[in-house]
Each structure stands twice: as structure tokens, then as C-alpha cells.
Design an enzyme around this catalytic site. Sequence first.
Site: not given
Length: 111
Positions: A7, A9-11, A14
Site C-alpha cells: 500500500k 501510503t504505508c510507512t 515506503r
Amino acid sequence: MVTVYEKRTCTTCRQLSALLAERGVDAERVEYHVEGLREDELRELLRKAGLRPSQALRMREDGAGELAAAGDEEAIVAAMVARPELLQRPIVVNGDRAVLARPVERVLEIL
């Protein structure tokens, strides 16, 4: 080819992306929470990672605790297919091996 189920937007996802870029690893990215996963795809991911469905259950999601408490692995698979956000992320596949990259350095096991 390395495939990352993520995902964006998941830290943690990233962080994994940055680690792969640092290592010069090109990866195909699958936003499984948007695209969904068929049951056979999910089962294959879990098999490659050597995980039971309950081990890949994202406990932060609504209903996850109840699924885990019931202990029904088949019900967990069905729930993950219906609600992909219940699957932990990121999962990285390299050939016939996969790893739940939590922490992200676990990906080094299969590179």
C-alpha cells in the site's frame, strides 16, 4: 523479478521501497488493497512465505481480533479475499520465495 505487494501510503512500504532503490533492485508493485487478490493468489503468497493466514493477519483492522480468536484459518483466508486490508504488508516475492517484510530488512533474506 521481485514483486512487492504493498500500500503506497504505508510507512513501512515506503521504507521498503527506499531500501530496494538503495540496493538497485527493480520491483513490480502490486497495490493489492486496491486490486484485490484471488484466493489462489493469496494462498500462493502465504505458501511462498511459509505463513499461516493467521500469521499474516493485520491486527489493526476492524474484525481482525475476532478472526484471530476464532482460530479458523479458512475463515481468515476468506476474509482477506473479501477485505484485502486484512493482509499484512509489505509482502515481497522473489521467485519461489516470499517474505513479510516487517521489519523491511527481512527482504534481504530473499534477495
